[in-house]
Motif scaffolding. Structure first.
Motif: not given
Length: 336
Positions: A186-205
């Protein structure tokens, strides 16, 4: 799809290759069909259960670290006094009947690797069914008062009270395009409708179209013998001359596992297998006679023919206190 072909697509989606852009017309067709399907299912065919459903999923192809997060959520809910149940598609498993409720006697060939691993690590009710609505109703019947769907973000027939989307912090969202040009379902904009966005093991922003994300780390806890389950500290192999190991990974993103091994001081000889691979003893005829290490997800499929020097790495998901606070606030607001 062969592993070589699979890697070819991943290199294009997450690397700098651009040959997939010739498929742009197919991508627009895919997006149109996916959007129409989502509208129809949510408007006319969605089933709302009497207990809250939390979907833990992603919008990209490949592993993002959903399962460790789901296990952490289950344990947290159990500690809060809930009786959670987990719904799973059971990829790689083939049972004689569905819904299949996982027990200690369930064969991994029936359940698939992730459902059995979740059951073994949490003891909660786990139901396998491609029809997630039917599986959820079975968990309702068993007395579960809150349900978690392992993946299934795009399974819109199943109504949900909360959505948690996990993003791979190392690979991000690739080139940002939907299938087949990029890795997104689904397009990136789908993230905006989620209750939580969790980023796993990010090495940079990461640059994501949301104002709030929560950082997650996968933390190694211990090594366990496949033969008897005996636990050993995480520095077990990095002591003395045991640093070289045969590392087996049949997961969505093997690189994350190999990187964890390197961070533990090991020198892994890497052996990639397809995600949810059904291991056989012949898969382990390696050139070098070294200890074999793998993930817990792989281990549930290898115990029947495991050797004394085979181990799996038990890990856990660590999230900031603000995530658990915000999660508890959301849970408190759900209808019973």
């Amino acid at each position: 799809m062969s592993q070589q072909s699979h890697n070819l697509w991943l290199d294009a989606w997450y690397g700098k290759r651009r040959w997939t852009f010739v498929l742009l017309p197919l991508m627009w067709l895919f997006r149109l069909i996916a959007s129409a399907r989502r509208f129809y299912l949510r408007r006319f065919a969605q089933h709302i259960l009497s207990v809250p459903v939390i979907v833990v999923g992603n919008i990209s192809v490949g592993g993002t670290g959903k399962t460790p997060l789901l296990i952490a959520l289950v344990k947290h809910l159990q500690h809060q006094g809930f009786n959670p149940g987990v719904i799973s598609r059971g990829y790689g498993g083939h049972a004689d009947h569905y819904p299949l409720v996982v027990t200690s006697a369930t064969d991994v060939k029936e359940s698939g690797d992730e459902p059995l691993s979740i059951f073994q690590q949490t003891g909660c009710a786990v139901c396998v069914d491609a029809d997630r609505v039917r599986g959820a109703r079975e968990l309702e019947r068993l007395g579960c008062n809150i349900l978690l769907s392992d993946d299934g973000l795009q399974h819109y027939r199943l109504g949900r009270a909360l959505e948690i989307i996990v993003v791979d912090g190392q690979r991000g969202l690739g080139n940002g395009f939907c299938l087949p040009v990029g890795p997104l379902r689904e397009p990136m904009s789908r993230l905006q409708s989620a209750d939580f966005v969790v980023v796993n093991s990010a090495q940079q922003p990461l640059s994501l179209p949301v104002t709030q994300t929560y950082a997650m780390r996968i933390v190694p806890h211990a090594w366990h013998s496949l033969i008897d389950g005996q636990a050993h500290p995480v520095d077990y192999f990095s002591r003395g001359n045991k640093k070289s190991v045969n590392a087996v990974a049949g997961i969505g993103n093997p690189r994350r596992f190999y990187q964890t091994l390197a961070e533990l001081g090991l020198q892994p000889v890497e052996h990639d297998f397809p995600d949810h691979h059904a291991y056989q003893q012949g898969d382990f005829s390696f050139a070098e006679s070294l200890p074999v290490v793998m993930t817990a997800k792989d281990a549930v499929k290898c115990r029947d023919f495991a050797q004394p020097d085979w181990f799996y790495l038990a890990v856990g998901a660590e999230l900031p206190d603000c995530f658990w606070h915000d999660f508890d606030v959301k849970i408190a607001g759900l209808k019973p």
